[in-house]
Design a protein around this motif. Sequence first.
Motif, mmCIF file in Angstrom:
data_model
loop_
_atom_site.group_PDB
_atom_site.id
_atom_site.type_symbol
_atom_site.label_atom_id
_atom_site.label_comp_id
_atom_site.label_asym_id
_atom_site.label_seq_id
_atom_site.Cartn_x
_atom_site.Cartn_y
_atom_site.Cartn_z
ATOM 1 N N GLU A 160 0.940 -1.448 0.040
ATOM 2 C CA GLU A 160 0.035 0.086 -0.082
ATOM 3 C C GLU A 160 0.910 1.110 -0.020
ATOM 4 O O GLU A 160 2.186 1.130 0.640
ATOM 5 N N SER A 161 0.262 2.366 -0.506
ATOM 6 C CA SER A 161 0.994 3.656 -0.396
ATOM 7 C C SER A 161 -0.094 4.704 -0.448
ATOM 8 O O SER A 161 -1.158 4.485 -0.821
ATOM 9 N N GLY A 162 0.245 5.806 -0.174
ATOM 10 C CA GLY A 162 -0.435 7.259 -0.189
ATOM 11 C C GLY A 162 -1.156 7.756 0.842
ATOM 12 O O GLY A 162 -1.776 8.659 0.931
ATOM 13 N N GLY A 163 -0.995 6.870 1.899
ATOM 14 C CA GLY A 163 -1.452 7.741 3.419
ATOM 15 C C GLY A 163 -0.567 8.687 3.665
ATOM 16 O O GLY A 163 0.432 9.295 3.042
ATOM 17 N N GLY A 164 -0.707 9.405 4.592
ATOM 18 C CA GLY A 164 -0.320 10.737 5.152
ATOM 19 C C GLY A 164 -0.879 11.377 6.145
ATOM 20 O O GLY A 164 -1.934 11.202 6.533
ATOM 21 N N LEU A 165 -0.413 12.942 6.298
ATOM 22 C CA LEU A 165 -1.266 14.041 6.939
ATOM 23 C C LEU A 165 -2.031 14.718 6.073
ATOM 24 O O LEU A 165 -1.232 15.379 5.327
ATOM 25 N N VAL A 166 -3.156 15.162 6.226
ATOM 26 C CA VAL A 166 -3.972 15.771 5.768
ATOM 27 C C VAL A 166 -4.729 16.785 6.530
ATOM 28 O O VAL A 166 -5.465 16.201 7.622
ATOM 29 N N GLN A 167 -5.138 17.862 6.115
ATOM 30 C CA GLN A 167 -6.135 18.724 6.837
ATOM 31 C C GLN A 167 -7.546 18.279 6.640
ATOM 32 O O GLN A 167 -7.874 17.785 5.519
ATOM 33 N N ALA A 168 -8.269 18.647 7.518
ATOM 34 C CA ALA A 168 -9.648 18.249 7.312
ATOM 35 C C ALA A 168 -10.066 18.947 6.118
ATOM 36 O O ALA A 168 -9.853 20.227 5.949
ATOM 37 N N GLY A 169 -10.871 18.158 5.405
ATOM 38 C CA GLY A 169 -11.490 18.695 4.154
ATOM 39 C C GLY A 169 -10.586 18.379 3.033
ATOM 40 O O GLY A 169 -10.999 18.811 1.797
ATOM 41 N N GLY A 170 -9.605 17.841 3.312
ATOM 42 C CA GLY A 170 -8.699 17.634 2.206
ATOM 43 C C GLY A 170 -8.833 16.259 1.690
ATOM 44 O O GLY A 170 -9.754 15.584 1.884
ATOM 45 N N SER A 171 -7.883 15.884 0.746
ATOM 46 C CA SER A 171 -7.961 14.688 -0.098
ATOM 47 C C SER A 171 -6.553 13.658 0.035
ATOM 48 O O SER A 171 -5.672 14.104 0.334
#
Length: 122
Positions: free
Chosen positions: A6-17
Amino acid sequence: QVQLVESGGGLVQAGGSLRLSCVASGRIFNINAMDWYRQAPDKERELVAALTSGGATNYVDSVKGRFTMSRDNAKNTVYLEMNSLKSEDAAVYYCHMKIAAWPALGTYKDYWGQGTQVTVSS
């Protein structure tokens, strides 16, 4: 030996993608189930999205309209597009597949990805 990466996880702000990917590799003969699960701290693993045998996709109510699951059969890859992320979406996300591999072509086994962390900041 079949593996899911798997890949693509991370930290994002609420409302982000975010867009998660899961690639299956090895001596794959056929894949007849593809799902995405998630597990938040102190919670049970939850089925988020699943491709049916008929080609439709089912989603848990909490992500309907925000998440989209898709697949690329030629690449043995499944994706999870996550939009309008909320704090409650934060979890470790796992892909799961039922795969028949050479030489046991009639036997489907369960395979899991290693998990990818999704963190949503408010």
